[in-house]
Write an enzyme that holds these catalytic residues in place. Structure first.
Site, PDB file in Angstrom:
ATOM      1  N   CYS A  42       0.837  -1.209   0.000  1.00 58.18           N
ATOM      2  CA  CYS A  42       0.000   0.000   0.000  1.00 58.18           C
ATOM      3  C   CYS A  42       0.872   1.260   0.000  1.00 58.18           C
ATOM      4  CB  CYS A  42      -0.890  -0.005   1.226  1.00 58.18           C
ATOM      5  SG  CYS A  42      -1.797   1.524   1.420  1.00 58.18           S
ATOM      6  N   CYS A  90     -16.815  -6.075  19.125  1.00 62.99           N
ATOM      7  CA  CYS A  90     -15.703  -5.637  18.275  1.00 62.99           C
ATOM      8  C   CYS A  90     -14.679  -4.841  19.105  1.00 62.99           C
ATOM      9  CB  CYS A  90     -16.202  -4.839  17.075  1.00 62.99           C
ATOM     10  SG  CYS A  90     -17.210  -3.451  17.535  1.00 62.99           S
ATOM     11  N   CYS A 109      -5.352   1.044   8.131  1.00 59.14           N
ATOM     12  CA  CYS A 109      -4.705  -0.240   8.409  1.00 59.14           C
ATOM     13  C   CYS A 109      -3.502   0.010   9.329  1.00 59.14           C
ATOM     14  CB  CYS A 109      -4.220  -0.893   7.118  1.00 59.14           C
ATOM     15  SG  CYS A 109      -5.548  -1.258   5.985  1.00 59.14           S
ATOM     16  N   TYR A 160     -29.187  -5.118  20.186  1.00 58.98           N
ATOM     17  CA  TYR A 160     -28.304  -4.343  19.299  1.00 58.98           C
ATOM     18  C   TYR A 160     -28.265  -5.085  17.950  1.00 58.98           C
ATOM     19  CZ  TYR A 160     -26.611  -2.739  23.912  1.00 58.98           C
ATOM     20  OH  TYR A 160     -26.508  -2.272  25.206  1.00 58.98           O
ATOM     21  N   CYS A 172      -2.822   6.938   6.008  1.00 59.93           N
ATOM     22  CA  CYS A 172      -4.283   7.040   5.970  1.00 59.93           C
ATOM     23  C   CYS A 172      -4.946   6.595   7.265  1.00 59.93           C
ATOM     24  CB  CYS A 172      -4.851   6.330   4.753  1.00 59.93           C
ATOM     25  SG  CYS A 172      -5.548   4.722   5.036  1.00 59.93           S
ATOM     26  N   CYS A 204      -6.325   1.056  -3.037  1.00 55.89           N
ATOM     27  CA  CYS A 204      -6.494   0.608  -1.644  1.00 55.89           C
ATOM     28  C   CYS A 204      -6.693  -0.901  -1.620  1.00 55.89           C
ATOM     29  CB  CYS A 204      -7.689   1.322  -1.005  1.00 55.89           C
ATOM     30  SG  CYS A 204      -8.005   0.645   0.633  1.00 55.89           S
ATOM     31  N   GLN A 238     -22.341  -5.876   8.242  1.00 52.54           N
ATOM     32  CA  GLN A 238     -20.968  -6.274   8.563  1.00 52.54           C
ATOM     33  C   GLN A 238     -20.090  -6.077   7.336  1.00 52.54           C
ATOM     34  OE1 GLN A 238     -19.657  -7.339  11.425  1.00 52.54           O
ATOM     35  NE2 GLN A 238     -21.473  -7.635  12.686  1.00 52.54           N
ATOM     36  N   ASP A 255     -24.766  -7.698  20.734  1.00 54.98           N
ATOM     37  CA  ASP A 255     -23.693  -7.275  19.826  1.00 54.98           C
ATOM     38  C   ASP A 255     -23.632  -5.745  19.828  1.00 54.98           C
ATOM     39  OD1 ASP A 255     -21.842  -7.013  17.811  1.00 54.98           O
ATOM     40  OD2 ASP A 255     -23.118  -7.818  16.214  1.00 54.98           O
TER      41      ASP A 255
HETATM   42  C1  LIG Z   1     -21.975  -3.777  16.150  1.00 56.03           C
HETATM   43  S1  LIG Z   1     -23.533  -3.367  15.503  1.00 56.03           S
HETATM   44  C2  LIG Z   1     -24.258  -4.964  15.440  1.00 56.03           C
HETATM   45  C3  LIG Z   1     -25.355  -5.140  14.428  1.00 56.03           C
HETATM   46  C4  LIG Z   1     -25.770  -6.565  14.120  1.00 56.03           C
HETATM   47  N1  LIG Z   1     -25.803  -7.421  15.264  1.00 56.03           N
HETATM   48  C5  LIG Z   1     -24.907  -7.159  13.016  1.00 56.03           C
HETATM   49  O1  LIG Z   1     -24.214  -8.171  13.242  1.00 56.03           O
HETATM   50  O2  LIG Z   1     -24.952  -6.625  11.889  1.00 56.03           O
HETATM   51  C6  LIG Z   1     -24.260  -2.576  16.850  1.00 56.03           C
HETATM   52  C7  LIG Z   1     -25.690  -2.099  16.631  1.00 56.03           C
HETATM   53  O3  LIG Z   1     -26.172  -1.545  17.861  1.00 56.03           O
HETATM   54  C8  LIG Z   1     -26.998  -0.439  17.581  1.00 56.03           C
HETATM   55  N2  LIG Z   1     -27.059   0.367  18.814  1.00 56.03           N
HETATM   56  C9  LIG Z   1     -26.123   1.231  19.298  1.00 56.03           C
HETATM   57  N3  LIG Z   1     -26.522   1.720  20.474  1.00 56.03           N
HETATM   58  C10 LIG Z   1     -27.716   1.153  20.765  1.00 56.03           C
HETATM   59  C11 LIG Z   1     -28.614   1.255  21.856  1.00 56.03           C
HETATM   60  N4  LIG Z   1     -28.359   2.058  22.902  1.00 56.03           N
HETATM   61  N5  LIG Z   1     -29.754   0.548  21.825  1.00 56.03           N
HETATM   62  C12 LIG Z   1     -30.033  -0.262  20.778  1.00 56.03           C
HETATM   63  N6  LIG Z   1     -29.207  -0.417  19.705  1.00 56.03           N
HETATM   64  C13 LIG Z   1     -28.066   0.283  19.703  1.00 56.03           C
HETATM   65  C14 LIG Z   1     -26.323   0.221  16.395  1.00 56.03           C
HETATM   66  O4  LIG Z   1     -27.221   1.025  15.687  1.00 56.03           O
HETATM   67  C15 LIG Z   1     -25.848  -1.011  15.593  1.00 56.03           C
HETATM   68  O5  LIG Z   1     -26.832  -1.411  14.674  1.00 56.03           O
END
Ligand SMILES: C[S@@+](CC[C@H](N)C(=O)[O-])C[C@H]1O[C@@H](n2cnc3c(N)ncnc32)[C@H](O)[C@@H]1O
Length: 463
Positions: A78, A412, A87, A316, A84, A163, A287, A385
């Site tokens: 790269c 994450c 990475c 989430y 940037c 990239c 994702q 999540d």
């Molecule tokens: C890491 S992503 C996971 C999405 C999904 N599980 C996936 O694998 O695609 C986290 C998600 O949590 C949502 N989020 C963030 N804060 C939140 C909250 N206080 N209550 C509900 N959802 C929330 C975000 O909008 C996002 O869609």
């Protein structure tokens, strides 16, 4: 390797000088750590055991030249590496990247005195061109149009010919847009003057259908020569399946504005995860690694080992991807997500896939679960999540009260994961911990933890 919990290029005490140093370690961001006088400094692109001359300029350290190279070093293809900011680990061979991530997760757990055996990481087979979403900024520099990613923590553009983490088509589209802008004398958006046209371009691809969505983010809804622009772009990049115009005239670092118009095609693309189809529009959270996401969701499935009679809560849930891929193995799934658009997408995804045993609620996850705990709702399993910042104490204590028999926590950011686990461990034991390499070449890592409810009298298991 153990980490020094510090990201630092600052050295206010030393003015512009070059100095030979030896790297003793890596920090959690993959930077090389070295000693200078009595203090510890960090610099990009230096591996343990390597000696280098470091240029120290004001508050910045940079490798000027390497004196000896580690066997773990690989040549970086790269041209914008370390400028940037996207990475961080491209100079390490893939085995080292993997080791770095495994150790990072282990260290986060250690910091919170959590004992758990972390399984071997799920390695990636596609190491380049894996990112299904590319966002590039357009600006003027010395009167010329330049485009690229922002330098870390700034709004300065770093140009890059190609990239590596994006596909050939994404790279081509970015360049063709620059050329067409020049041909049609179209301007770039100036953030300070709040004038001009092209601000960002976002390009998303579908691994499954190969569709490509281009979103042109412009600073005002007057788009001169728009049909000619679209005509030329389609002619030069015939693989584009849909083009959207998004207007964002706000003073903000948020990429997309509210107003959108479809300029070509159906306005969204479709992708599949484990046999479930998803519509992805410009604002849909999805994702970013379509190759690794199936491994991640399979791990969630394996850890849950559903019997078919469970009620599941997917907290989430984004556009419902995890819950929807598991719905045929559960009795009923509830999804909770606070982003309105994602909930609309999740409901559409359920309808389009004719999945009936699922319901999505648009709410703050903490408020929702507190309410569920008050109602003594029964969930057999919980998937959570949350974003990088993790969950909230109130959410976690309510989970302990609701007492689902199994929890799968997808994270994450292992640091906030470990912090949150401390609360869950009051009532749960860790059964398994897995890692999936979703973000190759970066220090980011996805961790999955399976927790089982302890019977009230059972002591906490340590592994
Ligand atoms: C890491 S992503 C996971 C999405 C999904 N599980 C996936 O694998 O695609 C986290 C998600 O949590 C949502 N989020 C963030 N804060 C939140 C909250 N206080 N209550 C509900 N959802 C929330 C975000 O909008 C996002 O869609």
């Amino acid at each position: 390797m153990s980490y020094i919990n510090k990201k630092n290029n600052k050295s206010n005490d030393i003015k512009s000088q070059k100095i030979e140093v030896k790297c003793i370690n890596l920090n959690e961001f993959g930077q090389g750590v070295f000693k200078l006088g009595g203090s510890i400094k960090c610099v990009n692109n230096l591996l343990p055991g390597e000696s280098a001359v470091i240029a120290i300029n004001g508050d910045k350290c940079k490798v000027h030249n390497l004196i000896n190279k580690s066997k773990k070093r690989v040549d970086v293809k790269c041209g914008a590496y370390n400028k940037c900011g996207s990475c961080h680990l491209l100079h390490m061979n893939y085995n080292e990247q993997i080791k770095f991530k495994e150790e990072y997760v282990n260290n986060c757990f250690k910091q919170y005195s959590i004992k758990a055996k972390v399984e071997e990481i799920e390695r990636a087979s596609v190491l380049e061109g894996y990112r299904n979403k590319m966002t590039v900024a357009y600006k003027y520099s010395d009167g010329k149009i330049v485009y690229g990613f922002y330098e870390e923590d700034t709004h300065r553009i770093v140009t890059n010919d190609y990239c590596l983490v994006h596909t050939k088509e994404q790279n081509e589209i970015v360049k063709e847009i620059g050329k067409i802008m020049n041909e049609l004398h179209l301007s770039c958006y100036d953030e300070d003057k709040r004038k001009g046209l092209m601000r960002y371009v976002q390009i998303r691809f579908s691994r499954y259908t190969k569709e490509i969505l281009v979103t042109l983010v412009i600073g005002s809804n007057v788009f001169p020569s728009r049909s000619e622009f679209v005509k030329r772009l389609r002619a030069r990049c015939p693989y584009i399946t849909t083009i959207i115009q998004n207007v964002n005239s706000r003073k903000t670092s948020i990429i997309l504005g509210d107003e959108e118009q479809i300029l070509y095609g159906k306005g969204y693309i479709e992708d599949e995860i484990l046999g479930v189809r998803f519509n992805i529009s410009s604002k849909t959270f999805f994702q970013i690694n379509p190759y690794q996401v199936e491994l991640l969701y399979k791990k969630v499935d394996e850890y849950l080992h559903l019997q078919g009679d469970e009620v599941l809560l997917d907290a989430y849930c984004g556009v419902g991807t995890i819950g929807l891929t598991l719905a045929n193995k559960a009795k009923y799934v509830y999804g909770v997500e606070n982003n309105k658009q994602s909930v609309i997408n999740a409901r559409n995804n359920a309808n389009n896939n004719k999945i009936k045993n699922i319901n999505f609620v648009c709410a703050d996850a903490t408020e929702y679960i507190i309410e569920m705990a008050k109602m003594k709702a029964k969930f057999d399993c919980l998937i959570m999540d949350p974003p990088r910042t993790g969950s909230t104490d109130k959410f976690l204590y309510s989970v302990n009260e609701l007492a689902p028999k199994r929890i799968v926590y997808v994270s994450c950011e292992a640091k906030t994961l470990a912090r949150d686990l401390k609360i869950l461990l009051e009532k749960y034991s860790i059964e398994k911990v897995g890692i999936v390499d979703m973000f190759i070449g970066t220090y980011h890592v996805e961790t999955v933890v399976c927790l089982e409810a302890r019977s009230p009298k059972a002591p906490q298991k340590s592994k």
